[in-house]
Design a protein around this motif. Structure first.
Motif, PDB file in Angstrom:
ATOM      1  N   LEU A  22      58.019  31.882  31.339  1.00 53.58           N
ATOM      2  CA  LEU A  22      59.004  30.797  31.321  1.00 53.58           C
ATOM      3  C   LEU A  22      59.758  30.720  32.645  1.00 53.58           C
ATOM      4  CD1 LEU A  22      60.428  31.051  27.706  1.00 53.58           C
ATOM      5  CD2 LEU A  22      59.221  29.113  28.708  1.00 53.58           C
ATOM      6  N   ARG A  23      60.099  31.856  33.213  1.00 52.14           N
ATOM      7  CA  ARG A  23      60.786  31.860  34.508  1.00 52.14           C
ATOM      8  C   ARG A  23      59.878  31.302  35.604  1.00 52.14           C
ATOM      9  NH1 ARG A  23      62.504  37.506  36.591  1.00 52.14           N
ATOM     10  NH2 ARG A  23      60.333  37.431  37.197  1.00 52.14           N
ATOM     11  N   SER A  24      58.610  31.654  35.554  1.00 55.43           N
ATOM     12  CA  SER A  24      57.665  31.117  36.526  1.00 55.43           C
ATOM     13  C   SER A  24      57.460  29.618  36.331  1.00 55.43           C
ATOM     14  CB  SER A  24      56.341  31.859  36.413  1.00 55.43           C
ATOM     15  OG  SER A  24      55.425  31.413  37.361  1.00 55.43           O
ATOM     16  N   TYR A  25      57.475  29.165  35.078  1.00 50.46           N
ATOM     17  CA  TYR A  25      57.349  27.729  34.819  1.00 50.46           C
ATOM     18  C   TYR A  25      58.548  26.967  35.381  1.00 50.46           C
ATOM     19  CZ  TYR A  25      57.389  23.272  32.455  1.00 50.46           C
ATOM     20  OH  TYR A  25      57.451  21.922  32.205  1.00 50.46           O
ATOM     21  N   GLN A  26      59.740  27.527  35.278  1.00 54.92           N
ATOM     22  CA  GLN A  26      60.916  26.853  35.824  1.00 54.92           C
ATOM     23  C   GLN A  26      60.813  26.675  37.327  1.00 54.92           C
ATOM     24  OE1 GLN A  26      64.217  29.237  34.507  1.00 54.92           O
ATOM     25  NE2 GLN A  26      64.522  27.984  32.680  1.00 54.92           N
ATOM     26  N   ARG A  27      60.158  27.589  38.001  1.00 57.82           N
ATOM     27  CA  ARG A  27      60.011  27.497  39.456  1.00 57.82           C
ATOM     28  C   ARG A  27      58.895  26.547  39.869  1.00 57.82           C
ATOM     29  NH1 ARG A  27      60.256  33.865  40.670  1.00 57.82           N
ATOM     30  NH2 ARG A  27      62.440  34.170  40.140  1.00 57.82           N
ATOM     31  N   ASN A  28      57.758  26.602  39.182  1.00 60.66           N
ATOM     32  CA  ASN A  28      56.560  25.899  39.640  1.00 60.66           C
ATOM     33  C   ASN A  28      56.248  24.618  38.881  1.00 60.66           C
ATOM     34  OD1 ASN A  28      56.122  27.957  41.492  1.00 60.66           O
ATOM     35  ND2 ASN A  28      54.907  29.132  40.041  1.00 60.66           N
ATOM     36  N   ARG A  29      56.731  24.499  37.647  1.00 64.11           N
ATOM     37  CA  ARG A  29      56.460  23.325  36.801  1.00 64.11           C
ATOM     38  C   ARG A  29      54.973  23.049  36.642  1.00 64.11           C
ATOM     39  NH1 ARG A  29      60.869  22.640  33.859  1.00 64.11           N
ATOM     40  NH2 ARG A  29      62.710  22.441  35.140  1.00 64.11           N
ATOM     41  N   THR A  30      54.205  24.114  36.431  1.00 62.16           N
ATOM     42  CA  THR A  30      52.781  23.995  36.151  1.00 62.16           C
ATOM     43  C   THR A  30      52.581  24.044  34.647  1.00 62.16           C
ATOM     44  OG1 THR A  30      52.323  25.171  38.201  1.00 62.16           O
ATOM     45  CG2 THR A  30      50.519  24.980  36.651  1.00 62.16           C
ATOM     46  N   GLY A  31      51.806  23.111  34.137  1.00 64.21           N
ATOM     47  CA  GLY A  31      51.642  22.981  32.698  1.00 64.21           C
ATOM     48  C   GLY A  31      51.080  24.214  32.013  1.00 64.21           C
ATOM     49  N   ILE A  32      50.110  24.867  32.648  1.00 59.56           N
ATOM     50  CA  ILE A  32      49.480  26.019  32.008  1.00 59.56           C
ATOM     51  C   ILE A  32      50.474  27.162  31.824  1.00 59.56           C
ATOM     52  CG2 ILE A  32      48.585  27.054  34.122  1.00 59.56           C
ATOM     53  CD1 ILE A  32      46.767  26.830  30.756  1.00 59.56           C
ATOM     54  N   LEU A  33      51.463  27.250  32.704  1.00 59.23           N
ATOM     55  CA  LEU A  33      52.492  28.283  32.541  1.00 59.23           C
ATOM     56  C   LEU A  33      53.339  28.011  31.306  1.00 59.23           C
ATOM     57  CD1 LEU A  33      53.661  28.790  36.219  1.00 59.23           C
ATOM     58  CD2 LEU A  33      52.402  30.408  34.805  1.00 59.23           C
ATOM     59  N   LEU A  34      53.638  26.743  31.062  1.00 59.86           N
ATOM     60  CA  LEU A  34      54.422  26.380  29.880  1.00 59.86           C
ATOM     61  C   LEU A  34      53.656  26.700  28.602  1.00 59.86           C
ATOM     62  CD1 LEU A  34      56.854  25.050  28.504  1.00 59.86           C
ATOM     63  CD2 LEU A  34      55.610  22.887  28.704  1.00 59.86           C
ATOM     64  N   TRP A  35      52.401  26.305  28.544  1.00 58.92           N
ATOM     65  CA  TRP A  35      51.609  26.536  27.338  1.00 58.92           C
ATOM     66  C   TRP A  35      51.389  28.028  27.100  1.00 58.92           C
ATOM     67  CZ3 TRP A  35      52.143  22.522  24.670  1.00 58.92           C
ATOM     68  CH2 TRP A  35      52.111  21.256  25.233  1.00 58.92           C
ATOM     69  N   SER A  36      51.183  28.781  28.176  1.00 56.13           N
ATOM     70  CA  SER A  36      51.023  30.228  28.030  1.00 56.13           C
ATOM     71  C   SER A  36      52.316  30.882  27.562  1.00 56.13           C
ATOM     72  CB  SER A  36      50.591  30.843  29.365  1.00 56.13           C
ATOM     73  OG  SER A  36      49.348  30.328  29.760  1.00 56.13           O
ATOM     74  N   ALA A  37      53.440  30.411  28.087  1.00 55.72           N
ATOM     75  CA  ALA A  37      54.733  30.959  27.664  1.00 55.72           C
ATOM     76  C   ALA A  37      54.989  30.670  26.194  1.00 55.72           C
ATOM     77  CB  ALA A  37      55.846  30.374  28.528  1.00 55.72           C
ATOM     78  N   LEU A  38      54.679  29.467  25.757  1.00 55.62           N
ATOM     79  CA  LEU A  38      54.874  29.127  24.345  1.00 55.62           C
ATOM     80  C   LEU A  38      53.954  29.952  23.453  1.00 55.62           C
ATOM     81  CD1 LEU A  38      55.295  25.261  24.561  1.00 55.62           C
ATOM     82  CD2 LEU A  38      57.068  26.985  24.167  1.00 55.62           C
ATOM     83  N   CYS A  39      52.758  30.221  23.920  1.00 53.15           N
ATOM     84  CA  CYS A  39      51.848  31.082  23.160  1.00 53.15           C
ATOM     85  C   CYS A  39      52.425  32.489  23.033  1.00 53.15           C
ATOM     86  CB  CYS A  39      50.483  31.129  23.839  1.00 53.15           C
ATOM     87  SG  CYS A  39      49.300  32.215  23.016  1.00 53.15           S
ATOM     88  N   PHE A  40      52.969  33.011  24.123  1.00 46.33           N
ATOM     89  CA  PHE A  40      53.535  34.355  24.071  1.00 46.33           C
ATOM     90  C   PHE A  40      54.821  34.411  23.253  1.00 46.33           C
ATOM     91  CE2 PHE A  40      50.549  35.759  27.272  1.00 46.33           C
ATOM     92  CZ  PHE A  40      50.342  37.073  26.884  1.00 46.33           C
ATOM     93  N   VAL A  41      55.540  33.313  23.164  1.00 47.90           N
ATOM     94  CA  VAL A  41      56.699  33.274  22.264  1.00 47.90           C
ATOM     95  C   VAL A  41      56.219  33.437  20.819  1.00 47.90           C
ATOM     96  CG1 VAL A  41      58.505  31.785  21.325  1.00 47.90           C
ATOM     97  CG2 VAL A  41      58.226  31.982  23.791  1.00 47.90           C
ATOM     98  N   GLY A  42      55.152  32.716  20.471  1.00 42.97           N
ATOM     99  CA  GLY A  42      54.581  32.851  19.128  1.00 42.97           C
ATOM    100  C   GLY A  42      54.053  34.250  18.866  1.00 42.97           C
TER     101      GLY A  42
END
Length: 85
Positions: A22-42
């Motif tokens: 999630l921290r990396s997604y906030q910096r880069n705004r790459t979609g795959i980082l968001l989806w991976s972060a949401l998967c790891f939240v689950g």
């Protein structure tokens, strides 16, 4: 009680991975980082509920601990397909 320590460490690792992604997604705004972060939240919720299920074996939590993992993996699959389009 060694399995409790293992489940706790797995939950901690999943939470750490979700936080880093999630921290990396906030910096880069790459979609795959968001989806991976949401998967790891689950997956982290799954591991936390698995640890709770170990502490309270009389309460049936199997369905409740499998649902976050399923939703997380479905979000990751959706994100992978969405990024290919």
């Amino acid at each position: 009680m060694i399995e409790g320590a293992v489940y706790f460490l797995c939950a901690l690792t999943s939470v750490a991975c979700a936080f880093i992604l999630l921290r990396s997604y906030q910096r880069n705004r790459t979609g795959i980082l968001l989806w991976s972060a949401l998967c790891f939240v689950g997956l982290a919720l799954n591991n936390i509920l698995l640890f709770v299920d170990l502490l309270f074996p009389q309460v049936p939590l199997q369905l409740w601990r499998l649902l976050p993992a399923l939703v997380g993996l479905m979000l990751l699959i959706y994100g992978l397909i969405w990024d290919l389009v």
